[in-house]
Design a protein around this motif. Structure first.
Motif, PDB file in Angstrom:
ATOM      1  N   CYS A   8      65.376  61.960  24.158  1.00  0.00           N
ATOM      2  CA  CYS A   8      64.191  61.855  23.351  1.00  0.00           C
ATOM      3  C   CYS A   8      63.170  63.256  23.414  1.00  0.00           C
ATOM      4  O   CYS A   8      63.126  63.489  24.670  1.00  0.00           O
ATOM      5  CB  CYS A   8      63.274  60.836  23.571  1.00  0.00           C
ATOM      6  SG  CYS A   8      61.660  60.422  22.728  1.00  0.00           S
ATOM      7  N   CYS A  11      62.907  58.240  20.471  1.00  0.00           N
ATOM      8  CA  CYS A  11      63.264  56.889  20.868  1.00  0.00           C
ATOM      9  C   CYS A  11      62.439  56.031  20.064  1.00  0.00           C
ATOM     10  O   CYS A  11      61.295  56.162  19.693  1.00  0.00           O
ATOM     11  CB  CYS A  11      63.104  56.822  22.473  1.00  0.00           C
ATOM     12  SG  CYS A  11      61.465  56.622  22.886  1.00  0.00           S
ATOM     13  N   CYS A  34      59.717  62.033  25.155  1.00  0.00           N
ATOM     14  CA  CYS A  34      59.361  61.370  26.548  1.00  0.00           C
ATOM     15  C   CYS A  34      60.552  61.864  27.612  1.00  0.00           C
ATOM     16  O   CYS A  34      60.696  61.422  28.592  1.00  0.00           O
ATOM     17  CB  CYS A  34      59.314  60.017  26.433  1.00  0.00           C
ATOM     18  SG  CYS A  34      60.843  58.926  26.022  1.00  0.00           S
ATOM     19  N   CYS A  64      58.715  55.925  21.391  1.00  0.00           N
ATOM     20  CA  CYS A  64      57.847  57.196  21.044  1.00  0.00           C
ATOM     21  C   CYS A  64      57.612  56.995  19.633  1.00  0.00           C
ATOM     22  O   CYS A  64      56.620  57.511  18.964  1.00  0.00           O
ATOM     23  CB  CYS A  64      58.385  58.267  21.337  1.00  0.00           C
ATOM     24  SG  CYS A  64      58.643  58.683  23.262  1.00  0.00           S
ATOM     25  N   ASN A 123      61.159  56.704  28.339  1.00  0.00           N
ATOM     26  CA  ASN A 123      60.714  55.383  27.737  1.00  0.00           C
ATOM     27  C   ASN A 123      61.907  54.546  27.251  1.00  0.00           C
ATOM     28  O   ASN A 123      61.915  53.642  26.517  1.00  0.00           O
ATOM     29  CB  ASN A 123      60.051  55.674  26.409  1.00  0.00           C
ATOM     30  CG  ASN A 123      58.540  55.902  26.798  1.00  0.00           C
ATOM     31  OD1 ASN A 123      57.932  55.869  27.879  1.00  0.00           O
ATOM     32  ND2 ASN A 123      57.930  56.597  26.093  1.00  0.00           N
TER      33      ASN A 123
HETATM   34 ZN   LIG Z   1      60.798  58.766  23.739  1.00  0.00          ZN
END
Ligand SMILES: [Zn+2]
Length: 106
Positions: free
Chosen positions: A70, A93, A73, A96, A77
């Motif tokens: 991702c 992701c 993050c 997010c 996450n």
């Molecule tokens: Zn993320």
């Protein structure tokens, strides 16, 4: 303990792994023995494969996690392997992506 071994202990995690491997096969991400072992896990479950084959599954997971990390993050996450399929498609992701949508609405 490798991921494939942990999977044996956790049904929910096992289902996630199966969905993940199915997604990789659909996206033609796997070739050769990686493809064969993944099909075996999908058909017969992760406990049906040898320790050596589990290492192959673990290395597939590691490779894919690095490839589809991702952007926002850095996988902080990520809760499931299938989130990486989402990243492959959308670049970030699900969590997010959700946050970004909320931000856009404000
Ligand atoms: Zn993320």
């Amino acid at each position: 303990m490798g991921i494939a071994e942990q999977v044996m202990l956790d049904k929910e995690y096992n289902d996630d792994l199966i969905e993940f491997l199915k997604g990789l096969l659909e996206n033609n991400e796997l070739t050769g023995s990686a493809q064969g072992i993944s099909k075996l896990v999908i058909d017969k479950g992760v406990d049906s494969v040898s320790k050596k084959q589990k290492y192959v599954i673990d290395s597939i997971i590691d490779t894919y996690r690095d490839k589809y990390a991702c952007e926002t993050c850095s996988n902080g996450n990520i809760a499931r392997l299938t989130d990486h399929l989402f990243i492959a498609e959308y670049g970030l992701c699900p969590m997010c992506d959700n946050d970004r949508e909320k931000f856009m609405e404000d």
